[in-house]
Scaffold this motif. Structure first.
Motif: not given
Length: 187
Positions: A72-77
């Motif tokens: 799982v990869y979370l979006a990071r802005s």
């Protein structure tokens, strides 16, 4: 109604819908439909955003993906002029903090970044079934990312308050249509 006005109207509508039993049911149905998709079953590296309370809940999705041994990869802005984002490895031990948007992001600077994903679950507040266009949160982060990764399959989870049969807003040339929109009922 322009996109900005519709976005604000939608956010208010979704906030009112957030604490209802109907939203909880929509979330469960959407999760079940997504988990049964062959595309998801054949995907190993999945990008997702930690949901806000009025969005389709992604916490159960993430837990299910971990149980299945998926990455799982979370979006990071990034708070830069280009409004860019990456997807960062996320597991039980990841340190997270709320971003300026109120979304949990991985804050460990040593966490693995991987933008070559098998599937991305794209958030939004409105989804047009005819064009597969969406209204996001106005920063263009996902559209910029998807423009750089045009072959990555995309799916949106749209509860009954997020669904529009026809696009009632003007798409911009930088808007990237989604590949799939999952709804809680048959269309």
């Amino acid at each position: 109604m322009n996109k900005k006005e519709l976005r604000q109207k939608q956010i208010e509508c979704l906030k009112n819908y957030a604490a209802t039993a109907a939203k909880e049911l929509d979330d469960l149905i959407l999760l079940k439909k997504l988990m049964n998709l062959k595309l998801l079953q054949h995907s190993q590296r999945i990008g997702v955003t930690s949901s806000l309370p009025y969005e389709v809940d992604t916490s159960n999705l993430i837990a299910n993906l971990w149980e299945q041994g998926k990455e799982v990869y979370l979006a990071r802005s990034y708070n830069n002029r280009e409004h860019t984002q990456d997807f960062v490895a996320y597991n039980y031990n990841s340190k997270v903090a709320k971003s300026k948007f109120g979304v949990e992001e991985v804050v460990d600077t040593n966490a693995k970044v991987n933008n070559e994903l098998d599937l991305i679950i794209v958030p939004g507040v409105a989804f047009a079934l005819d064009s597969k266009q969406r209204i996001g949160f106005g920063g263009g982060y996902y559209d910029r990312f998807l423009a750089k990764h045009p072959h990555t399959p995309t799916i949106a989870l749209a509860n009954r308050k997020m669904i529009f049969a026809h696009m009632s807003w003007q798409a911009e040339k930088t808007d990237i249509p989604l590949k799939t929109i999952i709804t809680p009922h048959e269309i």
